[in-house]
Design a protein around this motif. Structure first.
Motif, PDB file in Angstrom:
ATOM      1  N   LEU A 122     -15.153  23.948 -82.297  1.00 36.34           N
ATOM      2  CA  LEU A 122     -16.214  24.004 -81.293  1.00 36.34           C
ATOM      3  C   LEU A 122     -15.713  23.378 -79.999  1.00 36.34           C
ATOM      4  O   LEU A 122     -15.214  22.249 -79.999  1.00 36.34           O
ATOM      5  CB  LEU A 122     -17.447  23.235 -81.775  1.00 36.34           C
ATOM      6  CG  LEU A 122     -18.397  23.945 -82.728  1.00 36.34           C
ATOM      7  CD1 LEU A 122     -19.498  22.982 -83.170  1.00 36.34           C
ATOM      8  CD2 LEU A 122     -19.008  25.179 -82.081  1.00 36.34           C
ATOM      9  N   PHE A 123     -15.864  24.115 -78.905  1.00 35.71           N
ATOM     10  CA  PHE A 123     -15.408  23.630 -77.610  1.00 35.71           C
ATOM     11  C   PHE A 123     -16.574  23.653 -76.622  1.00 35.71           C
ATOM     12  O   PHE A 123     -17.051  24.714 -76.243  1.00 35.71           O
ATOM     13  CB  PHE A 123     -14.267  24.502 -77.082  1.00 35.71           C
ATOM     14  CG  PHE A 123     -13.046  24.483 -77.961  1.00 35.71           C
ATOM     15  CD1 PHE A 123     -12.066  23.529 -77.788  1.00 35.71           C
ATOM     16  CD2 PHE A 123     -12.891  25.420 -78.981  1.00 35.71           C
ATOM     17  CE1 PHE A 123     -10.941  23.504 -78.610  1.00 35.71           C
ATOM     18  CE2 PHE A 123     -11.783  25.406 -79.802  1.00 35.71           C
ATOM     19  CZ  PHE A 123     -10.804  24.437 -79.615  1.00 35.71           C
ATOM     20  N   PHE A 124     -17.012  22.453 -76.222  1.00 35.73           N
ATOM     21  CA  PHE A 124     -18.068  22.304 -75.216  1.00 35.73           C
ATOM     22  C   PHE A 124     -17.548  21.481 -74.033  1.00 35.73           C
ATOM     23  O   PHE A 124     -18.312  20.796 -73.366  1.00 35.73           O
ATOM     24  CB  PHE A 124     -19.285  21.603 -75.822  1.00 35.73           C
ATOM     25  CG  PHE A 124     -19.985  22.404 -76.873  1.00 35.73           C
ATOM     26  CD1 PHE A 124     -20.875  23.410 -76.508  1.00 35.73           C
ATOM     27  CD2 PHE A 124     -19.777  22.176 -78.220  1.00 35.73           C
ATOM     28  CE1 PHE A 124     -21.534  24.148 -77.476  1.00 35.73           C
ATOM     29  CE2 PHE A 124     -20.423  22.916 -79.193  1.00 35.73           C
ATOM     30  CZ  PHE A 124     -21.311  23.911 -78.814  1.00 35.73           C
ATOM     31  N   ILE A 167     -14.663  30.161 -84.474  1.00 31.58           N
ATOM     32  CA  ILE A 167     -14.311  29.483 -83.223  1.00 31.58           C
ATOM     33  C   ILE A 167     -15.334  29.864 -82.165  1.00 31.58           C
ATOM     34  O   ILE A 167     -15.562  31.049 -81.905  1.00 31.58           O
ATOM     35  CB  ILE A 167     -12.900  29.896 -82.737  1.00 31.58           C
ATOM     36  CG1 ILE A 167     -11.850  29.524 -83.785  1.00 31.58           C
ATOM     37  CG2 ILE A 167     -12.577  29.225 -81.409  1.00 31.58           C
ATOM     38  CD1 ILE A 167     -10.461  30.054 -83.465  1.00 31.58           C
ATOM     39  N   LEU A 168     -15.920  28.856 -81.535  1.00 32.23           N
ATOM     40  CA  LEU A 168     -16.854  29.068 -80.426  1.00 32.23           C
ATOM     41  C   LEU A 168     -16.393  28.213 -79.250  1.00 32.23           C
ATOM     42  O   LEU A 168     -16.271  26.993 -79.367  1.00 32.23           O
ATOM     43  CB  LEU A 168     -18.282  28.680 -80.825  1.00 32.23           C
ATOM     44  CG  LEU A 168     -19.321  28.741 -79.691  1.00 32.23           C
ATOM     45  CD1 LEU A 168     -19.468  30.164 -79.169  1.00 32.23           C
ATOM     46  CD2 LEU A 168     -20.660  28.197 -80.167  1.00 32.23           C
ATOM     47  N   ASN A 169     -16.156  28.868 -78.130  1.00 32.34           N
ATOM     48  CA  ASN A 169     -15.689  28.159 -76.929  1.00 32.34           C
ATOM     49  C   ASN A 169     -16.638  28.455 -75.774  1.00 32.34           C
ATOM     50  O   ASN A 169     -16.661  29.577 -75.267  1.00 32.34           O
ATOM     51  CB  ASN A 169     -14.270  28.590 -76.580  1.00 32.34           C
ATOM     52  CG  ASN A 169     -13.683  27.734 -75.471  1.00 32.34           C
ATOM     53  OD1 ASN A 169     -14.400  27.105 -74.699  1.00 32.34           O
ATOM     54  ND2 ASN A 169     -12.362  27.715 -75.393  1.00 32.34           N
ATOM     55  N   VAL A 170     -17.395  27.459 -75.369  1.00 32.10           N
ATOM     56  CA  VAL A 170     -18.278  27.600 -74.202  1.00 32.10           C
ATOM     57  C   VAL A 170     -17.979  26.488 -73.196  1.00 32.10           C
ATOM     58  O   VAL A 170     -18.870  25.954 -72.537  1.00 32.10           O
ATOM     59  CB  VAL A 170     -19.762  27.594 -74.613  1.00 32.10           C
ATOM     60  CG1 VAL A 170     -20.144  28.897 -75.294  1.00 32.10           C
ATOM     61  CG2 VAL A 170     -20.077  26.407 -75.510  1.00 32.10           C
ATOM     62  N   LEU A 222     -15.931  21.815 -90.055  1.00 34.73           N
ATOM     63  CA  LEU A 222     -15.477  21.626 -88.682  1.00 34.73           C
ATOM     64  C   LEU A 222     -14.209  20.777 -88.641  1.00 34.73           C
ATOM     65  O   LEU A 222     -14.146  19.703 -89.243  1.00 34.73           O
ATOM     66  CB  LEU A 222     -16.578  20.968 -87.846  1.00 34.73           C
ATOM     67  CG  LEU A 222     -16.367  20.983 -86.325  1.00 34.73           C
ATOM     68  CD1 LEU A 222     -16.362  22.416 -85.799  1.00 34.73           C
ATOM     69  CD2 LEU A 222     -17.447  20.167 -85.622  1.00 34.73           C
ATOM     70  N   GLU A 223     -13.203  21.263 -87.915  1.00 36.82           N
ATOM     71  CA  GLU A 223     -11.916  20.573 -87.832  1.00 36.82           C
ATOM     72  C   GLU A 223     -11.573  20.130 -86.413  1.00 36.82           C
ATOM     73  O   GLU A 223     -10.864  19.140 -86.221  1.00 36.82           O
ATOM     74  CB  GLU A 223     -10.804  21.479 -88.367  1.00 36.82           C
ATOM     75  CG  GLU A 223     -10.975  21.779 -89.848  1.00 36.82           C
ATOM     76  CD  GLU A 223     -10.026  22.856 -90.325  1.00 36.82           C
ATOM     77  OE1 GLU A 223      -9.471  23.566 -89.470  1.00 36.82           O
ATOM     78  OE2 GLU A 223      -9.849  22.986 -91.535  1.00 36.82           O
ATOM     79  N   ARG A 237      -5.034  29.439 -72.610  1.00 29.86           N
ATOM     80  CA  ARG A 237      -6.473  29.590 -72.427  1.00 29.86           C
ATOM     81  C   ARG A 237      -7.229  28.638 -73.319  1.00 29.86           C
ATOM     82  O   ARG A 237      -8.278  28.169 -72.982  1.00 29.86           O
ATOM     83  CB  ARG A 237      -6.886  31.026 -72.710  1.00 29.86           C
ATOM     84  CG  ARG A 237      -6.178  31.991 -71.797  1.00 29.86           C
ATOM     85  CD  ARG A 237      -6.658  33.418 -71.909  1.00 29.86           C
ATOM     86  NE  ARG A 237      -7.246  33.786 -73.134  1.00 29.86           N
ATOM     87  CZ  ARG A 237      -8.420  34.390 -73.209  1.00 29.86           C
ATOM     88  NH1 ARG A 237      -9.117  34.585 -72.127  1.00 29.86           N
ATOM     89  NH2 ARG A 237      -8.899  34.768 -74.363  1.00 29.86           N
ATOM     90  N   GLN A 238      -6.718  28.326 -74.480  1.00 31.98           N
ATOM     91  CA  GLN A 238      -7.345  27.339 -75.355  1.00 31.98           C
ATOM     92  C   GLN A 238      -6.428  27.182 -76.556  1.00 31.98           C
ATOM     93  O   GLN A 238      -5.307  27.648 -76.557  1.00 31.98           O
ATOM     94  CB  GLN A 238      -8.751  27.804 -75.784  1.00 31.98           C
ATOM     95  CG  GLN A 238      -9.869  27.191 -74.984  1.00 31.98           C
ATOM     96  CD  GLN A 238     -10.014  25.703 -75.294  1.00 31.98           C
ATOM     97  OE1 GLN A 238      -9.254  25.134 -76.078  1.00 31.98           O
ATOM     98  NE2 GLN A 238     -10.950  25.072 -74.673  1.00 31.98           N
ATOM     99  N   ILE A 239      -6.925  26.548 -77.592  1.00 29.66           N
ATOM    100  CA  ILE A 239      -6.148  26.441 -78.810  1.00 29.66           C
ATOM    101  C   ILE A 239      -6.906  27.083 -79.949  1.00 29.66           C
ATOM    102  O   ILE A 239      -8.102  27.255 -79.908  1.00 29.66           O
ATOM    103  CB  ILE A 239      -5.840  24.972 -79.154  1.00 29.66           C
ATOM    104  CG1 ILE A 239      -7.157  24.218 -79.365  1.00 29.66           C
ATOM    105  CG2 ILE A 239      -5.039  24.311 -78.089  1.00 29.66           C
ATOM    106  CD1 ILE A 239      -6.960  22.844 -79.896  1.00 29.66           C
ATOM    107  N   THR A 240      -6.189  27.446 -80.974  1.00 26.33           N
ATOM    108  CA  THR A 240      -6.863  28.037 -82.130  1.00 26.33           C
ATOM    109  C   THR A 240      -6.227  27.536 -83.406  1.00 26.33           C
ATOM    110  O   THR A 240      -5.073  27.138 -83.431  1.00 26.33           O
ATOM    111  CB  THR A 240      -6.782  29.569 -82.094  1.00 26.33           C
ATOM    112  OG1 THR A 240      -7.595  30.092 -83.136  1.00 26.33           O
ATOM    113  CG2 THR A 240      -5.367  30.072 -82.267  1.00 26.33           C
TER     114      THR A 240
END
Length: 873
Positions: free
Chosen positions: A242-244, A218-221, A262-263, A61-64
């Motif tokens: 941050l994922f945009f 973590i913010l994923n939009v 922020l990394e 679904r994403q990375i963390t």
């Protein structure tokens, strides 16, 4: 170990997963890891509905990035990944896996990743939420400090404000819903959030209240409709990721440089044209995704991100690299595919830590010999450029595992390429290669070798020393003799030599017991070699476009064969020998000269797909109707003899999902076609069909219907019952109902709506016609009861009624009223022969009455009309 060190190790895992997530959206996915792991997986999976070159990939679904993870947990995950990549069931595959242990270790290094928004989160549920409700609401708990709320794909239309009343929510996943705003969410309930994911919703913006989420890491939009990122996001001091990705952002977020921790930043697939000079303030940024934006230059600001280890600029408009790129001392991954680079600044070769460099689909003409500096390079992608040679110094890249050079202008490879001892994958498709160098035998770790689309005449016998090869593609070259060296490769399971000049198969091929997939189409084979029949583990065999006329009886030894392609050969009779292949699932005998099918075909109990298109059948081969397992049948005859009818027994194939009867002369679809309950696709274009049987409208699963090029004049109104239809085509029919213009859009709703309204109009016309008939009868009575003898004679003249029709023998005994009514009935009967409607008769009678001056009668008729309209109203 310090927190920063632990974080660094976690980042190594995170980077490639981040790339996998972002590149899954891109046009091209050249990743070495996916394709190499695919080589292993294909051995057991490629015939399970997957093509031989399909990329097998999990979709996290994403990375963390969890700062608390340890190196111990990392190594444990690596071990688990290694186990998952091993072969199973056969000793051959087990040996192959062992021979690739170092390779799978490399794959594991790239795939041992933490799923983004991992569901192995911890938490404690407040006493107000029962265990039963936790499961229903998607709550996951394992420990005292946190818990996760997972409401992915729950059909939510708004932010779930009630669920946030729970005290300890820290990880909230709302992906794949229809949430368009944060409206309704109390910011006070969100203050404890550390992870918030809103992928694939309908968000057009983020609220300014986002600044209150001080604990957010973590913010994923990603995958929304966001065009602007509010400046308030710069107040999220603890944000790490941050994922945009995949939005509509045109300007780089203002004040983003304030996010000192922020990394990871993903802004891929947006509309960015400019990167601000203040970006280097992100001193801890390690992963940056800017792929598929509209950048025309390589932003110099990127060169001064001291911690950056992964940079993705795929799919932009960059034509050159700045000298300052040398400052990216820690960079390990640089992706520049699909740009407009014509040369590489020499400073790029000062990036001594680079491990992966992707430069496919540019305009590079030369690679500097300074590539020797890349001593840590593992992956080099140079496909689709203008390269005429590769520098000899590339052989100093001793760690190189993947080298792809397809679609260039190469005539030869570096002479000392054999020094690349770690090379696993070498692809040189579609170049001008004349030969494969003998020194290739020194590539002891090579697994995948591709030289398709060149002018190679032979394969050196020394290739037999490459015992770890599992896949070879040599399609469309000038090879005349089957390469004997390939028969000695114990691990080879996939071999494709299509489009060459091979006319004989050597006996040595019988040693290739491990071979699972073999393609030899478009060669010069005259016979189906007996030696093929020794390949007892072979599952896929393509011998299409040769000159084969018959099949040996020993084909029954090929007990594992699932797919057999024999299209475009010289078969005049159906080879009964094929009916011994009990495990056969797919058979293609299209474009031969078959006239009938043997009844023995019923022995193919597991057959699922048959292609008999373009043959010479006199009649539809009714023997096929015995195949209860058949799911796809193609009997289109674009090059063969045309069929004129389909048998009713077609309905016996109850598992049939796809039927293609196109390019025949079939006049009608069987009336019982509705018994094919599983039918999903029906292609019947270019026939002579003039009627759609009602039973076809009961096919609830039908998704594709192509009846173009037939003789249809009307479509049934009940076509709307085919509610699963996604693709329809009625082009090139003489349609009147509905008109062809209505069908051009190929939209079922439009067609069905027109037919529905047409039915309503027809019903209205029928009702109106019935009412006018009744009104006309009443007018007849008014005229008969009120007309005078003189006016009656004048009326008969105006209506062209002969004297014989009015001068009756019993005139003295029949009243004027009766004679007048009878005359009007006779007039109506005569007029009906001329196809005059009741409305036309009414109008003609009124005109005649007006002409003879029967005004009293006209007044009564007018009163009748007014009364009728009032009733209707």
């Amino acid at each position: 170990m310090s927190e920063k060190e632990g974080m660094s190790e976690e980042l190594e895992d995170t980077i490639s997963q981040f790339r996998k997530e972002s590149r899954s959206q891109s046009v091209k996915e050249p990743g070495f890891i996916k394709e190499t792991s695919n080589l292993i997986n294909e051995a057991s999976d490629y015939l399970e509905g997957k093509s031989s070159n399909q990329i097998y990939e999990t979709h996290p679904r994403q990375i963390t990035l969890e700062s608390t993870s340890s190196s111990g947990s990392k190594s444990k995950r690596n071990e688990e990944q290694k186990k998952n990549l091993q072969f199973s069931e056969t000793s051959t595959r087990t040996e192959t896996s062992q021979s690739l242990s170092s390779l799978t270790g490399r794959i594991a290094e790239y795939q041992a990743l933490v799923n983004f928004l991992s569901h192995e989160t911890v938490g404690e549920v407040g006493p107000q939420v029962s265990e039963e409700n936790q499961k229903h609401l998607g709550l996951e708990t394992t420990c005292k400090d946190n818990f996760t709320v997972n409401l992915e794909a729950k059909g939510l239309q708004e932010f779930p404000k009630d669920i946030l009343k729970i005290k300890y929510v820290k990880h909230l996943y709302l992906d794949k819903n229809q949430i368009k705003t944060f409206q309704g969410a109390d910011s006070g309930d969100l203050l404890g959030l550390e992870i918030l994911s809103l992928q694939e919703n309908g968000l057009s913006s983020l609220p300014s209240e986002i600044r209150l989420l001080h604990n957010l890491r973590i913010l994923n939009v990603s995958h929304n409709h966001i065009s602007h990122i509010p400046k308030e996001i710069s107040q999220l001091g603890n944000i790490r990721q941050l994922f945009f990705y995949n939005n509509y952002i045109e300007n780089f977020p203002s004040d983003l440089e304030c996010l000192g921790n922020l990394e990871i930043l993903s802004l891929g697939k947006n509309k960015l044209r400019h990167i601000p000079d203040t970006l280097p303030s992100l001193k801890y940024l390690r992963v940056l995704n800017l792929q598929y934006n509209q950048l025309t230059i390589f932003p110099k600001a990127l060169c001064f991100l001291p911690k950056l280890i992964s940079l993705d600029l795929t799919g932009n408009l960059i034509s050159s690299l700045p000298k300052e790129i040398r400052e990216l001392k820690n960079l390990e991954t640089l992706l520049l595919d699909h740009n407009k680079l014509t040369f590489l600044a020499v400073e790029i070769f000062q990036l001594l830590k680079i491990k992966e460099l992707q430069l496919a689909d540019n305009k590079l003409e030369v690679i500097s010999h300074k590539i020797e500096n890349f001593r840590e390079l593992r992956i080099l992608i140079l496909d689709k450029n203008l390269l005429k040679n590769i520098p000899e110094k590339i052989c100093c890249c001793a760690m190189l595992e993947c080298l792809t050079l397809s679609d260039n202008k190469l005539t030869e490879l570096p002479k000392n390429i054999h020094k690349l001892n770690n090379l696993r994958k070498l692809h040189v498709n579609r170049n001008n290669m004349v030969k494969i160098t003998d020194s290739i035998s020194h590539l002891n770790n090579i697994c995948s070798l591709e030289f398709s689309g060149n002018i190679i005449a032979g394969v050196p016998i020394e290739i037999k020393n490459c015992q770890k090869i599992i896949k070879i593609e040599l399609n469309y070259n000038k090879i005349m003799y089957f390469p004997l060296g390939l028969c000695a490769l114990d691990s080879l399971y996939y071999l494709s030599v299509n489009g060459n000049y091979i006319s004989e198969i050597p006996a040595d091929i019988s040693f290739s017991k491990q071979l699972l997939h073999l393609e030899l189409s478009e060669n010069k084979l005259l016979i189906f070699s007996e030696h093929f029949c020794s390949l007892i583990n072979l599952k896929y065999l393509d011998l299409g476009k040769n000159q084969i006329k018959k099949i040996p009886a020993s084909i029954s030894n090929m007990i594992s064969l699932h797919v057999l392609i024999l299209c475009c050969n010289k078969f005049e009779t159906f080879p009964r020998e094929l009916c011994t292949l009990e495990n056969l699932r797919v058979l293609d005998l299209s474009e031969n000269q078959l006239q009938k099918i043997s009844s023995d075909i019923c022995n193919l109990k597991g057959i699922q797909k048959l292609n008999f298109s373009s043959n010479q059948f006199i009649h539809f081969p009714i023997e096929l109707c015995q195949l209860q397992s058949l799911e796809q049948l193609n009997i289109s005859q674009i090059k063969g003899r045309k069929l004129t009818r389909l048998p009713g027994e077609l309905s016996n194939m109850t598992q049939l999902k796809e039927l293609d009867i196109s390019n025949n002369a079939i006049r009608e679809i069987p009336r019982n076609i509705g018994e094919l309950r599983n039918l999903v696709s029906l292609h019947a274009y270019n026939n002579q069909i003039s009627y759609i049987p009602p039973s076809l409208l009961s096919l609830n699963d039908l998704q594709q219907l192509n009846l173009s090029g037939n003789n249809l004049t009307t479509l049934p109104s009940a076509i709307y019952n085919l509610f699963s239809l996604k693709e329809i085509n009625f082009d090139h029919n003489p349609l009147l109902r509905p008109p062809m213009e209505i069908c051009k859009g190929k939209q079922l709703y439009t067609i069905a709506r027109y037919l529905q309204r047409a039915d309503e109009r027809d019903d209205t016309r029928f009702l109106l016609s019935s009412n006018i008939e009744k009104i006309l009868e009443k007018i007849f009575k008014i005229v008969a009861n009120n007309i005078t003898e003189t006016n009656f004679e004048f009326l008969c003249q105006k209506l062209n009624l002969a004297n014989s029709e009015t001068d009756m023998p019993t005139k003295s005994t029949v009243s004027l009223s009766e004679r007048a009514h009878q005359a009007l009935v006779i007039w109506k009967t005569q007029s009906n022969k001329l196809s005059l409607t009741a409305a036309a008769l009414r109008d003609q009678l009124i005109r005649a009455l007006t002409m003879i001056g029967a005004y009293e009668i006209m007044d009564k008729i007018t009163a009748l009309n007014l009364f009728t309209r009032a009733i209707k109203f």
